[in-house]
Design an enzyme around this catalytic site. Structure first.
Site, PDB file in Angstrom:
ATOM      1  N   CYS A 254      -2.955  -4.556 -73.436  1.00  0.00           N
ATOM      2  CA  CYS A 254      -4.255  -3.976 -73.793  1.00  0.00           C
ATOM      3  C   CYS A 254      -4.990  -4.861 -74.790  1.00  0.00           C
ATOM      4  CB  CYS A 254      -4.062  -2.577 -74.374  1.00  0.00           C
ATOM      5  SG  CYS A 254      -3.501  -1.354 -73.164  1.00  0.00           S
ATOM      6  N   CYS A 446     -10.023 -20.740 -78.003  1.00  0.00           N
ATOM      7  CA  CYS A 446      -9.845 -19.445 -77.352  1.00  0.00           C
ATOM      8  C   CYS A 446      -9.583 -18.403 -78.435  1.00  0.00           C
ATOM      9  CB  CYS A 446      -8.716 -19.489 -76.319  1.00  0.00           C
ATOM     10  SG  CYS A 446      -7.088 -19.781 -77.043  1.00  0.00           S
TER      11      CYS A 446
END
Length: 493
Positions: A254, A446
């Protein structure tokens, strides 16, 4: 020959009729036993008044407050008084007190289960609060099981709540599971899912398993009915449905993939519903209620789809007659779930020379002109390989967005149409970067510093480093490190 076929058909019909009669008799017996149980629990006692007169007062099976609390569900025909008594006698174990476990525990406690056990070794974080509805801001930093039980006791003080402040292990799982009637898998990683399923099968416990990611969820009732190992009439287990775990690098959490609160909430509520059905319903007939996988997709029409599951696998490692997973292999550690599921690793790890910290990046490429008259380095190109939805949340100034999914979906190396042709570069590569005249350094960033390393490898395979004449590397630690070293106000999500 024809007479033999008729005889066989007649015998089959008689067997079917006898089985139907037997099923009806079993149902009548169950109803009679339930009535006897109610009568036994609804006794009378004699009270002698001061004037010497005696009055009989009936003792009811539930407390007066319980009739008021559970009355709205007790008048539902599928539940009734007997169903409520079964709930009060039930012992339910929930593994995971997060997005699935919170709504499941909320509705099971509200329904009046007798004992509710919660297993989780994590503590509450701010990022949990949008979906893990039992936790509050004041409980950030406390164990999730303690935070959850605090809320549940306020909701319903009648159940017994049992906290297990640790992550589930193969050695401890059997000792915990044996004290419960049904188990809910509310975890989010494959290794624990296999462990929970194996333990439930070996101890004969029905299992309600669910998962949720982004806007989709899945739900299964496994090992139901809970038959002994080797009995093909029992419900399938998690290994029957998924004999092989997914590739470790394909598992998305998640935290990385995102989750919509009402989606995981829906799946947790459905887990509670299925648990109530298992607890209160008569013994299930496997042929009448085949196992199924429920798929929920919040942005699809219809919202729900059902896929029928196969029965137990004849070669299942845990529920077949030749099972290799036993309680003994769990307790002695020979069943290694982490090894079985694998550990996600980087596809390509860069050398120290190919990486740069956020602090070093700022030193090399300051916005201001050096006051000492020092040399100004070439203007860098920053490629942010997060997905667009994350790039839109926050991004470094002048960075360009090329999602890692786009980079990985293209060929890893340029191809030539003929010997004299220019290399065929991917569509997503900006022309200024592909230009043979461009030697400005390229830095890839990132979220955590993992995908950026993979992207650097791909860019070098495409020849953007000009055979070593041009610097192509990543910002080590990603934007998380940028927040720690450069900008403490950088959004953390």
């Amino acid at each position: 020959m024809e007479n033999l076929e008729q005889t066989c058909a007649s015998l089959r019909a008689q067997i079917a009729a006898t089985e139907a009669q037997l099923a009806g008799l079993k149902r009548e017996l169950e109803i009679a036993e339930q009535a006897a149980e109610v009568k036994a629990q609804s006794t009378t006692r004699t009270i002698t008044a001061e004037d010497g007169k005696t009055n009989e007062t009936r003792e009811w099976p539930l407390l007066s407050e319980e009739y008021k609390r559970y009355g709205r569900q007790m008048i539902v025909p599928q539940l009734g008084l007997q169903g409520q008594l079964k709930l009060r006698a039930a012992r339910v174990l929930i593994v995971g007190a997060g997005g699935l476990g919170c709504p499941a525990a909320l509705y099971l406690a509200g329904a009046g289960v007798g004992t509710l056990g919660l297993v989780d070794g994590d503590t509450v974080e701010n990022s949990n609060l949008h979906r893990q509805v039992l936790h509050s801001s004041k409980n950030v930093g406390t164990f999730k099981v303690d935070s959850a039980i605090e809320y549940l006791r306020e909701l319903n003080p009648h159940p017994t709540y049992v906290p297990y402040r640790a992550h589930l292990t193969p050695q401890e799982a059997p000792g915990i599971f044996k004290d419960y009637d049904i188990v809910l898998d509310c975890t989010d990683n494959p290794a624990t899912r296999y462990l929970i399923s194996d333990t439930a099968v070996l101890l004969g416990k029905p299992l309600v398993s669910a998962s949720a990611l982004r806007t989709e969820g899945q739900l299964m009732v496994l090992n139901y009915p809970p038959r002994p190992v080797g009995d093909k009439s029992g419900g399938p287990c998690y290994r029957c449905v998924f004999p092989k775990p997914p590739p470790a690098n394909s598992v998305v959490s998640c935290a990385d993939g995102g989750i919509l609160g009402p989606v995981v909430g829906t799946m947790g509520v459905l887990q509670a519903l299925e648990a109530i059905k298992v607890i209160t319903s008569p013994a299930v007939n496997p042929s009448a209620s085949p196992p199924s996988l429920l798929i929920f997709s919040a942005y699809s029409t219809p919202l729900f789809r059902t896929i029928r599951l196969r029965a137990r696998r004849a070669n299942c490692a845990v529920c077949s007659a030749d099972a290799s997973v036993t309680l003994e292999t769990l307790k002695n550690g020979s069943t290694d779930y982490v090894f079985f599921c694998g550990v996600a690793g980087l596809e390509a790890t860069l050398s120290p020379e190919e990486r740069i910290s956020p602090l070093e990046f700022k030193k090399r490429h300051p916005k201001e002109v050096p006051q000492d008259g020092g040399r100004i380095n070439k203007e860098p190109t920053i490629i942010d390989v997060r997905e667009k939805v994350q790039f839109d949340i926050c991004s470094l100034e002048n960075s360009i967005n090329i999602p890692i999914s786009t980079i990985l979906s293209s060929a890893s190396s340029p191809t030539n149409v003929d010997a004299n042709a220019q290399p065929s570069l991917p569509f997503w590569l900006p022309r200024e970067l592909a230009s043979a005249d461009s030697t400005d350094p390229i830095y890839v960033v990132c979220r955590h510093g993992n995908d950026s390393q993979i992207a650097v490898r791909r860019l070098k395979e495409l020849g953007l480093d000009r055979g070593g004449q041009r610097y192509v590397g990543d910002i080590q630690g990603g934007l998380r490190a940028w927040r720690e070293q450069i900008d403490p106000d950088w959004p953390e999500y």
